[in-house]
Design an enzyme around this catalytic site. Structure first.
Site, PDB file in Angstrom:
ATOM      1  N   ARG A 213       0.831  -1.204   0.000  1.00 33.35           N
ATOM      2  CA  ARG A 213       0.000   0.000   0.000  1.00 33.35           C
ATOM      3  C   ARG A 213       0.870   1.262   0.000  1.00 33.35           C
ATOM      4  O   ARG A 213       2.044   1.226   0.383  1.00 33.35           O
ATOM      5  CB  ARG A 213      -0.914   0.040   1.229  1.00 33.35           C
ATOM      6  CG  ARG A 213      -1.898  -1.108   1.317  1.00 33.35           C
ATOM      7  CD  ARG A 213      -2.757  -0.973   2.568  1.00 33.35           C
ATOM      8  NE  ARG A 213      -3.658  -2.109   2.725  1.00 33.35           N
ATOM      9  CZ  ARG A 213      -3.346  -3.257   3.303  1.00 33.35           C
ATOM     10  NH1 ARG A 213      -2.115  -3.420   3.793  1.00 33.35           N
ATOM     11  NH2 ARG A 213      -4.220  -4.243   3.404  1.00 33.35           N
ATOM     12  N   LYS A 236      -1.932  -0.715   8.057  1.00 38.13           N
ATOM     13  CA  LYS A 236      -3.380  -0.892   8.141  1.00 38.13           C
ATOM     14  C   LYS A 236      -3.781  -2.126   8.927  1.00 38.13           C
ATOM     15  O   LYS A 236      -4.683  -2.063   9.775  1.00 38.13           O
ATOM     16  CB  LYS A 236      -3.978  -0.969   6.728  1.00 38.13           C
ATOM     17  CG  LYS A 236      -5.490  -1.112   6.720  1.00 38.13           C
ATOM     18  CD  LYS A 236      -6.028  -1.126   5.300  1.00 38.13           C
ATOM     19  CE  LYS A 236      -7.551  -1.267   5.312  1.00 38.13           C
ATOM     20  NZ  LYS A 236      -8.130  -1.259   3.947  1.00 38.13           N
ATOM     21  N   HIS A 314      -3.003   3.908  -5.570  1.00 39.51           N
ATOM     22  CA  HIS A 314      -3.361   2.651  -4.890  1.00 39.51           C
ATOM     23  C   HIS A 314      -3.606   1.513  -5.877  1.00 39.51           C
ATOM     24  O   HIS A 314      -3.440   0.338  -5.518  1.00 39.51           O
ATOM     25  CB  HIS A 314      -4.619   2.867  -4.038  1.00 39.51           C
ATOM     26  CG  HIS A 314      -5.011   1.662  -3.235  1.00 39.51           C
ATOM     27  ND1 HIS A 314      -4.257   1.192  -2.180  1.00 39.51           N
ATOM     28  CD2 HIS A 314      -6.064   0.818  -3.349  1.00 39.51           C
ATOM     29  CE1 HIS A 314      -4.830   0.118  -1.673  1.00 39.51           C
ATOM     30  NE2 HIS A 314      -5.926  -0.135  -2.358  1.00 39.51           N
ATOM     31  N   ARG A 317      -1.133  -1.425  -6.536  1.00 40.72           N
ATOM     32  CA  ARG A 317      -1.169  -2.632  -5.687  1.00 40.72           C
ATOM     33  C   ARG A 317      -1.990  -3.733  -6.358  1.00 40.72           C
ATOM     34  O   ARG A 317      -1.581  -4.888  -6.382  1.00 40.72           O
ATOM     35  CB  ARG A 317      -1.754  -2.265  -4.321  1.00 40.72           C
ATOM     36  CG  ARG A 317      -1.915  -3.441  -3.343  1.00 40.72           C
ATOM     37  CD  ARG A 317      -2.231  -2.878  -1.965  1.00 40.72           C
ATOM     38  NE  ARG A 317      -2.788  -3.828  -1.046  1.00 40.72           N
ATOM     39  CZ  ARG A 317      -2.098  -4.684  -0.296  1.00 40.72           C
ATOM     40  NH1 ARG A 317      -0.785  -4.727  -0.410  1.00 40.72           N
ATOM     41  NH2 ARG A 317      -2.701  -5.482   0.556  1.00 40.72           N
ATOM     42  N   HIS A 339      -2.926 -10.557   3.275  1.00 36.78           N
ATOM     43  CA  HIS A 339      -4.334 -10.819   3.563  1.00 36.78           C
ATOM     44  C   HIS A 339      -4.507 -12.143   4.298  1.00 36.78           C
ATOM     45  O   HIS A 339      -3.836 -13.124   3.992  1.00 36.78           O
ATOM     46  CB  HIS A 339      -5.142 -10.877   2.260  1.00 36.78           C
ATOM     47  CG  HIS A 339      -5.291  -9.542   1.602  1.00 36.78           C
ATOM     48  ND1 HIS A 339      -5.599  -9.399   0.264  1.00 36.78           N
ATOM     49  CD2 HIS A 339      -5.175  -8.284   2.094  1.00 36.78           C
ATOM     50  CE1 HIS A 339      -5.665  -8.113  -0.036  1.00 36.78           C
ATOM     51  NE2 HIS A 339      -5.416  -7.422   1.053  1.00 36.78           N
ATOM     52  N   TYR A 348      -8.844  -7.544  -4.995  1.00 41.18           N
ATOM     53  CA  TYR A 348      -7.715  -6.879  -5.645  1.00 41.18           C
ATOM     54  C   TYR A 348      -7.394  -7.514  -6.998  1.00 41.18           C
ATOM     55  O   TYR A 348      -6.960  -6.841  -7.934  1.00 41.18           O
ATOM     56  CB  TYR A 348      -6.475  -6.940  -4.749  1.00 41.18           C
ATOM     57  CG  TYR A 348      -6.445  -5.886  -3.685  1.00 41.18           C
ATOM     58  CD1 TYR A 348      -5.840  -4.655  -3.910  1.00 41.18           C
ATOM     59  CD2 TYR A 348      -7.020  -6.107  -2.438  1.00 41.18           C
ATOM     60  CE1 TYR A 348      -5.802  -3.675  -2.924  1.00 41.18           C
ATOM     61  CE2 TYR A 348      -6.998  -5.133  -1.448  1.00 41.18           C
ATOM     62  CZ  TYR A 348      -6.387  -3.920  -1.697  1.00 41.18           C
ATOM     63  OH  TYR A 348      -6.362  -2.948  -0.727  1.00 41.18           O
TER      64      TYR A 348
END
Length: 359
Positions: A213, A236, A314, A317, A339, A348
């Site tokens: 990120r 995050k 972004h 990514r 993740h 994604y």
């Protein structure tokens, strides 16, 4: 003396007809004050009185003795939010997540704070969410619904309410508008970045080869490199990764160690990406907006035509994930993203295009 008010059993409660003045008046049962309605028709007077009585019953209903003994009448949403924040702290979420959630809870508090927690209805929740749905901000509506649902879910667990009033509301359908970034477009934007300070182009390369990120790219330091690996603790989620410097995204020709070596030639501080030590950044760290605005500038330099919702920094990514999936598989992409669930990785990796199924 004037003629006494005429009593009419067919009139709604609190409404009287003043025969002497040939007008109607309504008495507020809360403070006892009388409000003249003037010389209006009986029909209008009755309609206004019924509406006023309903408002009083909803907002100023006398509290039952049992409720007073239990104290449930005084337990407001504001009281519960104080308790909910304690519960939230136990989840050990990332600092940035706490910051975002604090703003969301403040919005909930402004709207529901003074209301008794157990009195909040599904209709109240629906009206609260409508402020975003009506403006087409379905993502925000969905987010606030999710947060509010969790607030009430915990209240049910602790016995503060019997049911979750958010559950019956319909989750808004969220349409993804942001255009995906394809590799050809990335290269065009990267070429546009050549007209900008060299650190920005390196930021794009670093984001693509690591798949991280914007926040994590900006925080990468040379001291995070140990035993031929780049150690990253995602801001995050708190996920911890140790990426080998030998990591190579073959389709782009980028190798992590090579990108880092180029960063050493440009950076004059411990951060891999840095415009240098300056007045507003004594440690040389970069403001995240510089990456966002820099990408917009490079995108404009590229000369490419995008939709009304062009890709942002972004989206690099997502592009990295899709490219790594082709070369190393979905499981590798999920680990690189940090993740825990395949469902999040799938979002994604979704190219958002119509794709044909090969038979």
């Amino acid at each position: 003396m004037g003629r006494p008010d005429k009593y009419d059993a067919n009139l709604p409660k609190n409404l009287t007809y003043r025969k002497g003045r040939k007008s109607y008046a309504w008495r507020n049962p809360v403070d006892g004050k009388e409000i003249s309605l003037g010389k209006i028709s009986r029909r209008d007077a009755v309609a206004q009185a019924i509406e006023a009585n309903h408002y009083i019953e909803k907002n100023f209903t006398p509290i039952a003795l049992l409720e007073q003994l239990k104290g449930t009448n005084e337990y407001t949403m504001a009281n519960w939010l104080d308790r909910y924040e304690v519960i939230l702290q136990r989840r050990k979420l990332a600092a940035n997540t706490y910051k975002v959630r604090a703003g969301q809870l403040a919005t909930i508090g402004e709207h529901f704070g003074a209301l008794v927690l157990s009195s909040i209805t599904t209709r109240d929740v629906a009206e609260f969410l409508e402020r975003w749905t009506a403006c087409g901000k379905t993502t925000m509506a969905g987010t606030m619904r999710s947060v509010l649902s969790d607030v009430f879910r915990e209240a049910v667990v602790e016995g503060r309410v019997d049911a979750n009033p958010v559950t019956p509301t319909r989750a808004p359908k969220i349409e993804v508008l942001r255009e995906r970034l394809e590799y050809e477009s990335f290269m065009a934007v990267r070429a546009g970045a050549e007209r900008m300070p060299s650190w920005f182009g390196l930021a794009m390369d670093l984001a693509l080869v690591t798949g991280q990120r914007r926040e994590d790219v900006a925080r990468m330091r040379f001291t995070d490199i140990k035993d031929d690996r780049l150690y990253i603790e995602q801001q995050k989620t708190g996920a911890c990764l140790a990426i080998p410097l030998s990591l190579t995204l073959k389709a782009s020709g980028l190798r992590l160690s090579t990108v880092i070596d180029r960063c050493r030639l440009v950076s004059r501080c411990d951060f891999l990406i840095s415009p240098g030590i300056r007045k507003n950044s004594e440690d040389g760290s970069i403001n995240l907006d510089s990456l966002t605005k820099g990408f917009v500038k490079a995108r404009n330099f590229s000369g490419l035509e995008f939709t009304d919702n062009p890709p942002s920094f972004h989206e690099i990514r997502s592009l990295a994930g899709r490219m790594y999936e082709v070369e190393f598989g979905k499981e590798f992409a999920q680990k690189l993203f940090g993740h825990k669930s395949e469902k999040m990785t799938a979002k994604y990796l979704d190219s958002r295009k119509k794709e044909f199924v090969m038979i």
